[in-house]
Design a protein around this motif. Sequence first.
Motif, mmCIF file in Angstrom:
data_model
loop_
_atom_site.group_PDB
_atom_site.id
_atom_site.type_symbol
_atom_site.label_atom_id
_atom_site.label_comp_id
_atom_site.label_asym_id
_atom_site.label_seq_id
_atom_site.Cartn_x
_atom_site.Cartn_y
_atom_site.Cartn_z
ATOM 1 N N PRO A 17 9.186 25.584 -2.006
ATOM 2 C CA PRO A 17 10.201 26.648 -2.054
ATOM 3 C C PRO A 17 9.915 27.769 -1.061
ATOM 4 N N GLY A 18 10.939 28.128 -0.291
ATOM 5 C CA GLY A 18 10.820 29.230 0.651
ATOM 6 C C GLY A 18 10.174 28.882 1.970
ATOM 7 N N ARG A 19 9.716 27.642 2.129
ATOM 8 C CA ARG A 19 9.062 27.248 3.375
ATOM 9 C C ARG A 19 9.936 26.211 4.090
ATOM 10 N N PRO A 20 10.457 26.524 5.288
ATOM 11 C CA PRO A 20 11.327 25.579 6.006
ATOM 12 C C PRO A 20 10.645 24.232 6.227
ATOM 13 N N TYR A 21 11.437 23.182 6.143
ATOM 14 C CA TYR A 21 10.936 21.817 6.328
ATOM 15 C C TYR A 21 11.657 21.198 7.519
ATOM 16 N N GLU A 22 10.887 20.684 8.469
ATOM 17 C CA GLU A 22 11.467 20.049 9.654
ATOM 18 C C GLU A 22 11.621 18.553 9.390
ATOM 19 N N LEU A 23 12.850 18.120 9.222
ATOM 20 C CA LEU A 23 13.147 16.709 8.989
ATOM 21 C C LEU A 23 13.460 16.055 10.331
ATOM 22 N N ASP A 24 12.637 15.112 10.733
ATOM 23 C CA ASP A 24 12.808 14.441 12.023
ATOM 24 C C ASP A 24 13.004 12.942 11.779
ATOM 25 N N LEU A 25 14.192 12.444 12.094
ATOM 26 C CA LEU A 25 14.529 11.036 11.875
ATOM 27 C C LEU A 25 14.462 10.219 13.162
ATOM 28 N N THR A 26 13.911 10.805 14.204
ATOM 29 C CA THR A 26 13.923 10.166 15.522
ATOM 30 C C THR A 26 13.207 8.823 15.529
ATOM 31 N N ASP A 27 12.077 8.722 14.830
ATOM 32 C CA ASP A 27 11.325 7.461 14.842
ATOM 33 C C ASP A 27 12.158 6.300 14.315
#
Length: 293
Positions: free
Chosen positions: A78-88
Amino acid sequence: MNFSPNVFHMCKKCGKKYDFQEGIFHKFFYGDRLGCSYCLNDFDVYKEMIHAFNYYSLGQHYSLIGCRSNSKQIDLTPGRPYELDLTDDIGKGKLVYINYTPLGMGVLPIEIHGNSPRKPFGSNQITLYPADFMGEAAIAKATVYYWYVPDHLINDISVMLMLDAFERYYEGSFKHSIVSAQSSLEVSLSTFLKDTIPKTSNTKIDKLYKEKNTFNHRYNKVLPKLIELLQFPEIGGSINKKVNELRAIRNEIIHEGDSATELDEGTLRDMLIGIFLAFKYFKLIGKSNFEHE
């Protein structure tokens, strides 16, 4: 490389899942029996197609065009941005649908964007903000489920136009959908004829083909002669009817600026199913016959 991934449908009799993929369409066009491989219960391709069109809450309709799906679990604080990377997974493909399902209570993944929210998806990288609406959530999991156009289809204009037709249909932009669907079929028909006619070495067919550069002439005059000559399976009267119905409306839109034809969701869906099946015919039949020579 297969044109589409495995698409699983559930048998209405035994409940087992079976593959609804290219082999099914081959059997459909050649008039072979279609049924569950477990209980041998027969099924109707048209009913299965209607089901696929209607069941779009998780993006299942994209499977028909050749899109692929995948899912993954992510941990959110909670409160911490999450970088979702689907490139692989997606590579140079195109993301067309995504769904976030929180596992548990409290944390909801919210997409972060700049001043201009993106639409459609412009990247395979997404920043999520785990919002804690309960005020007491700890690290939580969420399932990310998504559909994408694989990279080997990105440059197939007929596929991308059909994708656009589907998307406009679900948005309720029916006339836009019609124009895109017809354009997709014209491209796939042209490719089919250009690839197939030279292999016949038949001057009459070639002359007929060159008489008029119109979809009506080539679909309703040239194609039946070519199918008869090569002893390919017929596309089918019901499909031809829907193709010509949609073509007439498209011509009104393009040549008159609009169409007075009243369309509801079910009527257009049935036309799109006909267009899509003709599209599949052009993608599969000629290629499969000449590949085995």
